[in-house]
Each structure stands twice: as C-alpha cells, then as structure tokens.
Scaffold this motif. Structure first.
Motif, mmCIF file in Angstrom:
data_model
loop_
_atom_site.group_PDB
_atom_site.id
_atom_site.type_symbol
_atom_site.label_atom_id
_atom_site.label_comp_id
_atom_site.label_asym_id
_atom_site.label_seq_id
_atom_site.Cartn_x
_atom_site.Cartn_y
_atom_site.Cartn_z
ATOM 1 N N TYR A 175 0.855 -1.231 0.069
ATOM 2 C CA TYR A 175 0.012 -0.130 -0.034
ATOM 3 C C TYR A 175 0.838 1.266 -0.013
ATOM 4 O O TYR A 175 0.744 2.125 1.029
ATOM 5 C CB TYR A 175 -0.980 -0.106 1.233
ATOM 6 C CG TYR A 175 -1.522 -1.293 1.367
ATOM 7 C CD1 TYR A 175 -2.952 -1.473 0.529
ATOM 8 C CD2 TYR A 175 -1.423 -2.109 2.368
ATOM 9 C CE1 TYR A 175 -3.697 -2.535 0.930
ATOM 10 C CE2 TYR A 175 -2.121 -3.228 2.515
ATOM 11 C CZ TYR A 175 -3.514 -3.575 1.737
ATOM 12 O OH TYR A 175 -4.072 -4.658 1.875
ATOM 13 N N PRO A 176 1.388 1.502 -1.111
ATOM 14 C CA PRO A 176 2.582 2.491 -0.936
ATOM 15 C C PRO A 176 1.890 3.987 -1.103
ATOM 16 O O PRO A 176 2.650 5.078 -0.851
ATOM 17 C CB PRO A 176 3.581 2.390 -2.348
ATOM 18 C CG PRO A 176 2.676 1.530 -3.073
ATOM 19 C CD PRO A 176 1.912 0.663 -2.152
ATOM 20 N N ASP A 177 0.777 4.159 -1.601
ATOM 21 C CA ASP A 177 0.125 5.390 -2.017
ATOM 22 C C ASP A 177 -0.936 5.694 -1.041
ATOM 23 O O ASP A 177 -1.546 6.673 -1.358
ATOM 24 C CB ASP A 177 -0.171 5.316 -3.512
ATOM 25 C CG ASP A 177 0.838 5.059 -4.595
ATOM 26 O OD1 ASP A 177 1.836 5.641 -4.148
ATOM 27 O OD2 ASP A 177 0.482 4.257 -5.582
ATOM 28 N N ILE A 178 -1.536 5.036 0.107
ATOM 29 C CA ILE A 178 -2.632 5.435 0.805
ATOM 30 C C ILE A 178 -1.896 6.151 1.910
ATOM 31 O O ILE A 178 -0.809 6.463 1.959
ATOM 32 C CB ILE A 178 -3.070 4.027 1.549
ATOM 33 C CG1 ILE A 178 -2.082 3.246 2.576
ATOM 34 C CG2 ILE A 178 -3.722 3.193 0.441
ATOM 35 C CD1 ILE A 178 -2.947 2.236 3.236
ATOM 36 N N ALA A 179 -2.869 6.992 2.673
ATOM 37 C CA ALA A 179 -2.453 7.759 3.627
ATOM 38 C C ALA A 179 -1.667 7.217 4.683
ATOM 39 O O ALA A 179 -1.863 6.064 5.142
ATOM 40 C CB ALA A 179 -3.669 8.457 4.411
ATOM 41 N N PRO A 180 -0.627 8.044 5.431
ATOM 42 C CA PRO A 180 0.163 7.595 6.135
ATOM 43 C C PRO A 180 -0.409 6.604 7.470
ATOM 44 O O PRO A 180 -0.304 5.887 8.139
ATOM 45 C CB PRO A 180 1.214 8.527 6.629
ATOM 46 C CG PRO A 180 1.288 9.508 5.427
ATOM 47 C CD PRO A 180 -0.193 9.276 4.646
#
Length: 397
Positions: A247-252
């Motif tokens: 999940y590299p692109d979801i919110a931290p």
C-alpha cells in the motif's frame, strides 16, 4: 464450565471470596468479579491517567483506560482460543493497572523514590490494595471482595514472587520483594511461589502485545518516528515492509493502522500456537497442575520473544527517552515528589484521607496513606492539588 479445557480455571471450583456472598442465578463468580471492577471508582479514574503521552497533548493518545480495554479484548481472544475461562482473563486484565499512579511510569518512579524510606511503591501491590482495601463502596466491607483467583492474577502479573525456598523470583531477585505481601486480605494463601492461572498468564502477555503495537501507533501520532524508521526493527520491521510495499500510496495513518492490526494479529496468533504447544508438552490436566508446572505456559515463541525484546529496545531509545517525552516526564516526577513532601509535612488532604493522616501513629503509616492518596489521583486532579498547595500552574512543555 463444560466448554473450557480441563486445565482452565473453573468458577464453580473457586477458592471464593474473603466475605461470603450468595450465589448468582445469572453470573459466574468470575463474571461478578469483572462487573465489580468495571463499576469501581478506580476503574473510571483510568480514563484520566497517562499511558505514555500526557493526556493534555491530545491527538487521541491512549490513556490507562483505553489501554486496559485493549488488553482485556486481547486477553479474551487468547483465552477463547485456548479454551480457558474468558471471564477470569478479562477480570484480571481489567484490574491489572488499577494501582498505577498519575503521569504513567514517571509518577510511579517518583512515588517509589520518595517512598524508599517507607518500603517503596509497587503498582501490582497497589492494585491489590485498591481492590481489597481502598475501594469503599460496599455496605459490609472495604474493597471489591474479589475471588481468590482474580487476586492471584493481579498479584502475579509478572509471575511468581518467590521460589519454593523463599528466595525472590525473577525481577524481585534484583529489586527485592515489595512491601505489603504479608498484608493482603484473601480467602486463602495466595501462594507466592506458584505460577498464576493460564487466564492470568493470558492477561499478562496481552499487556505486552498491547504495549508494543499501541506505543508504535502513539509514537507515529506524536511525530517521534515515521513508519520507515521501523523497517529494520525486530518484530515490526517485516510487517512495515510488507505494508509499505503493498500500500505505497495510501495515507500514512492508514498505513500505520494496517501495521498495527497486522502486528497485533501475528503476535496473538504466535502466542496461541506457542501456548497450546507448551500446555501439551507440560502435560497439565488441571488448573493446579498449571500453578505447579514450574514455568510460564502462555508465552511467545522463542523467535518472537527475541524480536519483541528488540522492538522494546527501539521504543525505549527512540520514544520513551525522546526529549519531547522526557521534559514533561521530569516535570510530572517533580509534581508527585512535591505533593508527597507537602502532604507528609502538613497532612492537608481532603475527606477520609485527611482524617486517616491526622490519626496516623507514625511516619511509616502516614507515608502509606499519602502514597495511597497520590496513587489514586488522576492527572488533572494531581495538577489541581499542586496548584492549590503551591499556588503554581504546571505548564508541560
């Protein structure tokens, strides 16, 4: 209970309570313990007691109450999988932090330091004092009048206190036995040299699982670390790398939650599998066999235990001793120490505490009364008392 294993604690075989009560048509003895704890004043106070980050900082940091509820849920999950009595596991989990001071471990350290001339301060013993003496809601007795099994689980949160020969066990070999072990009202001897029930062991290891996962979450919220800092940290690292890759692109914050839930799940599944094997290899058939097994049976696997120690060291170095944490820690330690000194000097405490202090026969008795009073405070009440006594407001920076 027919749906539990032979080695589970059986409420119908409990050693009972110090003060007899009539049977309940709807609840087991351990369910009654759980309910008594939840309805206690000390339990409600946990919502305003620090876990790691002081309550005033906001950001939805955990407090003692939210931590306790999380430990309780995990303890029930472990107990259910191992066919133990879930209600006893829950009761022990719900009560395990009732003896904690305001301001988290900082308050405990400060109180232990000032109490050193009077026997020191131990939060497990204090929890016992809370449930056997300090809660005063019932018409016929002090305390919550809990079953022997729940008291045993609170007292032995860290395992036995002594070896069979009387020598201090585990950490008590380094620190010495806490004061007050000879003054615990119970229906029978709490047997300091034996292990606690499997249910109590489940509550104890659930405490570790909760600390690990949730202190990571709170440290991320506080901005003390970022997820990438955990990539090579034992136990958490493999989970972090997996989540960041998938999940590299979801919110931290979503990444952080995914790490947290996976870490909890894997830790608990490790405990369940390892503990089931431990129970089988030990050959225990009854709850008494568990107490005399000579070792803790609800554990992490050796590999997970080693990794967990590595994670704890990382949290100690990067979170618990971070200067932004330590500044308010030092301030809160000073608040507790100053309150203790002032109460010892003036005995100026409200209500029953002031009355007890006025009648204290010596400094040892007075110090224990003062320690009981301070330990029961919430963070806000301690600060209010400090302002009243010293005409000064503490601004945590």
């Amino acid at each position: 209970m027919s749906d539990t294993a032979p080695y589970a604690s059986k409420p119908e075989h409990s050693l009972g309570r110090l003060y007899g009560t009539g049977p309940s048509p709807t609840r087991s003895e351990f369910q009654r313990d759980r309910d008594r704890i939840i309805h206690s004043t000390a339990f409600r106070r946990l919502q305003h007691k620090t876990q790691v980050f002081l309550h005033h900082e906001g950001r939805h940091f955990r407090n003692r109450l939210t931590h306790t509820l999380e430990v309780s849920q995990m303890a029930r999950s472990i107990a259910r999988a191992l066919l133990l009595d879930e209600d006893l596991a829950e009761a022990v989990a719900l009560s395990h932090d009732l003896g904690h001071t305001p301001f988290g471990h900082a308050g405990e350290r400060a109180l232990h330091h000032v109490m050193a001339p009077y026997g020191g301060f131990d939060h497990n013993i204090q929890a016992i004092r809370v449930v056997t003496r300090l809660e005063n809601r019932y018409a016929e007795h002090d305390g919550l009048n809990l079953t022997w099994e729940t008291l045993e689980g609170i007292l032995k949160h860290n395992g036995p206190l002594i070896h069979a020969d009387g020598a201090p066990y585990g950490r008590y070999a380094r620190e010495g036995l806490p004061t007050g072990l000879d003054d615990i009202p119970a229906s029978a001897d709490l047997r300091l040299s034996t292990h606690a029930s499997l249910e109590a062991q489940a509550a104890a290891i659930a405490d570790d699982v909760a600390y690990n996962a949730h202190d990571i979450d709170d440290a991320l919220r506080a901005g003390l670390i970022v997820l990438a800092d955990l990539a090579d940290v034992p136990l958490a690292g493999p989970v972090v790398r997996e989540v960041l890759a998938r999940y590299p692109d979801i919110a931290p914050k979503r990444q952080a939650h995914e790490v947290q839930r996976r870490l909890i799940t894997r830790s608990i599944e490790d405990v369940i599998a390892t503990s089931a094997a431990n129970i089988a290899s030990a050959g225990v058939k009854t709850a008494e066999d568990v107490r005399t097994a000579g070792r803790t049976l609800v554990t992490f696997s050796p590999a997970t235990a080693e990794a967990e120690r590595g994670l704890k060291q990382f949290l100690f170095d990067r979170v618990y001793r971070h200067e932004s944490v330590m500044v308010p820690v030092r301030q809160s330690e000073a608040v507790v120490a100053d309150l203790f000194a002032r109460y010892m000097q003036t005995r100026d405490m409200p209500g029953r505490w002031g009355l007890a202090a006025a009648n204290a026969p010596d400094d040892n008795a007075l110090a224990r009364i003062v320690a009981d009073f301070i330990a029961g405070m919430t963070d806000p009440y301690a600060l209010d008392e400090y302002a009243r006594l010293f005409d000064a407001k503490v601004e945590f920076r």
